[in-house]
Motif scaffolding. Structure first.
Motif, short mmCIF file in Angstrom:
data_model
loop_
_atom_site.label_atom_id
_atom_site.label_comp_id
_atom_site.label_asym_id
_atom_site.label_seq_id
_atom_site.Cartn_x
_atom_site.Cartn_y
_atom_site.Cartn_z
N SER A 55 0.84 -1.20 0.00
CA SER A 55 0.00 0.00 0.00
C SER A 55 0.87 1.25 0.00
O SER A 55 2.02 1.22 0.44
CB SER A 55 -0.93 0.01 1.22
OG SER A 55 -0.18 -0.02 2.42
N LYS A 56 0.28 2.35 -0.49
CA LYS A 56 0.99 3.62 -0.57
C LYS A 56 -0.02 4.76 -0.59
O LYS A 56 -1.00 4.71 -1.34
CB LYS A 56 1.85 3.67 -1.84
CG LYS A 56 2.59 4.98 -2.05
CD LYS A 56 3.33 4.99 -3.39
CE LYS A 56 4.02 6.30 -3.64
NZ LYS A 56 4.68 6.34 -4.98
N LYS A 57 0.23 5.80 0.22
CA LYS A 57 -0.65 6.97 0.20
C LYS A 57 -0.37 7.79 -1.05
O LYS A 57 0.77 8.12 -1.34
CB LYS A 57 -0.43 7.82 1.46
CG LYS A 57 -1.36 9.04 1.53
CD LYS A 57 -1.46 9.62 2.93
CE LYS A 57 -0.19 10.26 3.39
NZ LYS A 57 -0.37 10.97 4.69
N VAL A 58 -1.43 8.14 -1.79
CA VAL A 58 -1.26 8.88 -3.04
C VAL A 58 -1.87 10.28 -2.99
O VAL A 58 -1.58 11.11 -3.86
CB VAL A 58 -1.84 8.08 -4.23
CG1 VAL A 58 -1.08 6.79 -4.44
CG2 VAL A 58 -3.33 7.80 -4.04
N LEU A 59 -2.72 10.55 -1.99
CA LEU A 59 -3.30 11.90 -1.88
C LEU A 59 -3.75 12.13 -0.44
O LEU A 59 -4.30 11.24 0.20
CB LEU A 59 -4.49 12.07 -2.82
CG LEU A 59 -5.17 13.45 -2.80
CD1 LEU A 59 -4.22 14.52 -3.32
CD2 LEU A 59 -6.46 13.46 -3.59
N ASP A 60 -3.50 13.36 0.04
CA ASP A 60 -3.96 13.76 1.37
C ASP A 60 -4.37 15.23 1.27
O ASP A 60 -3.55 16.09 0.93
CB ASP A 60 -2.82 13.59 2.38
CG ASP A 60 -3.26 13.83 3.82
OD1 ASP A 60 -4.31 14.47 4.02
OD2 ASP A 60 -2.55 13.38 4.74
N THR A 61 -5.64 15.53 1.54
CA THR A 61 -6.11 16.91 1.41
C THR A 61 -5.47 17.85 2.43
O THR A 61 -5.54 19.06 2.28
CB THR A 61 -7.64 16.98 1.56
OG1 THR A 61 -8.03 16.41 2.82
CG2 THR A 61 -8.33 16.25 0.42
N ARG A 62 -4.83 17.29 3.45
CA ARG A 62 -4.17 18.12 4.46
C ARG A 62 -2.75 18.50 4.06
O ARG A 62 -2.14 19.34 4.71
CB ARG A 62 -4.13 17.39 5.81
CG ARG A 62 -5.50 17.12 6.43
CD ARG A 62 -5.35 16.31 7.71
NE ARG A 62 -6.62 16.10 8.39
CZ ARG A 62 -7.45 15.10 8.12
NH1 ARG A 62 -7.14 14.21 7.19
NH2 ARG A 62 -8.59 14.98 8.78
N GLU A 63 -2.23 17.84 3.02
CA GLU A 63 -0.83 18.04 2.65
C GLU A 63 -0.72 18.60 1.23
O GLU A 63 -1.48 18.22 0.34
CB GLU A 63 -0.07 16.71 2.72
CG GLU A 63 -0.04 16.10 4.12
CD GLU A 63 0.63 14.75 4.13
OE1 GLU A 63 1.00 14.24 3.04
OE2 GLU A 63 0.79 14.17 5.23
N LYS A 64 0.26 19.48 1.04
CA LYS A 64 0.51 20.03 -0.29
C LYS A 64 1.28 19.01 -1.13
O LYS A 64 2.23 18.40 -0.67
CB LYS A 64 1.33 21.32 -0.18
CG LYS A 64 1.54 22.04 -1.49
CD LYS A 64 2.23 23.37 -1.28
CE LYS A 64 2.41 24.12 -2.59
NZ LYS A 64 3.06 25.44 -2.40
N SER A 65 0.85 18.83 -2.36
CA SER A 65 1.50 17.89 -3.27
C SER A 65 1.21 18.31 -4.69
O SER A 65 0.46 19.27 -4.94
CB SER A 65 1.00 16.46 -3.02
OG SER A 65 -0.37 16.35 -3.35
N GLU A 66 1.79 17.58 -5.63
CA GLU A 66 1.54 17.88 -7.04
C GLU A 66 0.07 17.74 -7.39
O GLU A 66 -0.49 18.52 -8.17
CB GLU A 66 2.39 16.95 -7.92
CG GLU A 66 2.32 17.28 -9.41
CD GLU A 66 3.23 16.40 -10.25
OE1 GLU A 66 3.07 16.39 -11.47
OE2 GLU A 66 4.11 15.72 -9.66
N LEU A 67 -0.59 16.73 -6.81
CA LEU A 67 -2.01 16.52 -7.07
C LEU A 67 -2.88 17.46 -6.23
O LEU A 67 -4.06 17.65 -6.55
CB LEU A 67 -2.39 15.07 -6.75
CG LEU A 67 -1.90 14.00 -7.72
CD1 LEU A 67 -2.27 12.62 -7.20
CD2 LEU A 67 -2.48 14.22 -9.11
N ASN A 68 -2.31 18.04 -5.17
CA ASN A 68 -3.08 18.87 -4.26
C ASN A 68 -2.28 20.14 -3.93
O ASN A 68 -1.76 20.29 -2.83
CB ASN A 68 -3.39 18.07 -2.98
CG ASN A 68 -4.36 18.81 -2.08
OD1 ASN A 68 -5.37 19.35 -2.52
ND2 ASN A 68 -4.07 18.82 -0.79
N PRO A 69 -2.17 21.07 -4.89
CA PRO A 69 -1.32 22.25 -4.69
C PRO A 69 -1.80 23.19 -3.59
O PRO A 69 -1.01 23.93 -3.03
CB PRO A 69 -1.34 22.94 -6.07
CG PRO A 69 -2.55 22.42 -6.74
CD PRO A 69 -2.77 21.04 -6.23
N GLN A 70 -3.11 23.17 -3.29
CA GLN A 70 -3.65 24.01 -2.24
C GLN A 70 -4.35 23.14 -1.20
O GLN A 70 -5.51 22.76 -1.37
CB GLN A 70 -4.63 25.05 -2.80
CG GLN A 70 -3.97 26.06 -3.72
CD GLN A 70 -4.93 27.14 -4.19
OE1 GLN A 70 -6.07 27.20 -3.78
NE2 GLN A 70 -4.45 27.99 -5.09
#
Length: 390
Positions: A157-172
């Protein structure tokens, strides 16, 4: 009680304890008293006597029997625990609203059906038709060992998105507002429907109820991958929510007038005078809900126009859905006055924000929206809900 937690019958091993009365003293040799001889041969008659009295010998035998009984019970108890221990499973812990701790053991193999659990059950309004859900969530890629067609047990398993964290998929970073009844992801729609505000929901979504190929590729999901989706339901709001409360009359003729239009953006008429030099926040309808804070994410409907031309440059009403904005200091390029202006206002209110350039897009303006660096902008905003997310 889940199947994983149910007892699994009697212990596989039932230890038969010896009866002390049937143990004849010549046959009873405690451990370590083999005289160093292989095979544990009894002492020869010529060996040195032990020097124990009959009472002492009897006491020693009784102690040895007790030790043997305790050992057998310990083994039996250990066997019982091993046979009835809970099977490994996906575990999510932590307080609602804060980042959860998610444990997906490698011994667990993804199932073929949607599995929904609630580590925390809320008591607020429920997600249903014509509602919007404000969610903080995490998405985990969950891959069976050897692929979906393999008989191998276990997974990675691997985390791919977290709305609490900034990432390429979640810039804001920030919670997302979702129309659950309109979602195309079957597992999300079925798993979140009827969940109450204040709940933490864990969805184990099989491939046939997961994302479409294009979305799956964005998340790095391969064919046959399952998904673990962990969501906190922060707020549930009807899609047709609007400002409610006592109307507040504005008598200043140098400020815009606002006329309500049922189910539509209000009509804003800007006077043909110079705009105010400082930021203005005017309450048009006084709501009765809790006051917003810098730590909140607010759910709002809004319309924005340019002072002077009256040109409308943005409207959530026309987009067909409210929007969610964290009220903390905004990222570069956003209008600081919009976020500051919505703090310390009661949920349910309608307010007018007048933002001079310094509180808007600044000297550069926003050419894409047709806003110059000298333009003052006017917003009318309905505050539909708010949740602590800071």
């Amino acid at each position: 009680m889940s199947d994983d937690d149910k007892p699994r019958g009697e212990p596989a091993v039932k230890a038969k304890l010896p009866n002390a009365k049937n143990i004849r003293s010549p046959e009873f040799t405690p451990h370590g008293i083999s005289g160093g001889r292989s095979g544990g041969q009894p002492l020869k008659p010529s060996a040195k006597p032990s020097g124990l009295t009959a009472a002492q010998a009897k006491k020693r035998r009784n102690i040895a029997i007790v030790v043997a009984v305790v050992a057998v019970l310990a083994i039996a108890g250990g066997t019982t625990w091993y046979v009835t221990r809970p099977a490994p499973k996906v575990e999510v812990t932590g307080a609602f609203g804060s980042a959860p701790k998610v444990k997906i053991p490698g011994a667990v193999t993804p199932g073929k059906a949607l599995k929904v659990t609630e580590p925390v059950t809320g008591t607020g309004p429920k997600i249903g038709a014509n509602t919007l859900a404000l969610l903080h969530y995490e998405i985990y890629k969950w891959t069976p060992k050897g692929g979906d067609k393999s008989d191998k047990k276990g997974s990675t398993s691997k985390k791919v998105l977290d709305t609490r964290e900034k990432s390429e998929l979640n810039p804001q970073p920030g919670p997302q507002l979702l129309p659950v009844d309109k979602l195309q992801v079957k597992g999300l729609k079925n798993g979140l429907t009827n969940k109450a505000e204040g709940s933490r929901v864990v969805l184990q979504i099989p491939p046939d109820q997961s994302f479409d190929p294009q979305s799956a590729q964005q998340f790095g999901l391969a064919e046959g991958d399952s998904v673990v989706f962990v969501a906190d339901v922060l707020k549930v709001i009807p899609t047709n929510a609007e400002a409610t409360g006592a109307e507040q009359k504005l008598t200043d003729k140098n400020l815009p007038t606002v006329e309500p239009q049922k189910g539509k953006a209000p009509k804003v008429t800007i006077p043909k005078v110079d705009p105010p030099k400082t930021m203005q926040v005017k309450t048009l309808i006084q709501g009765t809900g809790p006051a917003t804070t810098k730590d909140d994410t607010a759910v709002v409907n809004y319309v924005g126009q340019i002072w002077g031309t009256g040109k409308q440059f943005d409207s959530s009403w026309e987009k067909g859905a409210p929007a969610a904005f964290p009220l903390a200091d905004p990222p570069p390029g956003a209008m600081p006055g919009f976020f500051k202006g919505l703090r310390d206002l009661k949920v349910g209110s309608r307010v007018m924000l007048i933002l001079p350039p310094n509180d808007g897009y600044g000297k550069t303006g926003n050419p894409q929206a047709g806003i110059k660096g000298t333009d003052t902008v006017v917003f009318v905003v309905d505050i539909l809900g708010a949740a602590k997310t800071g």
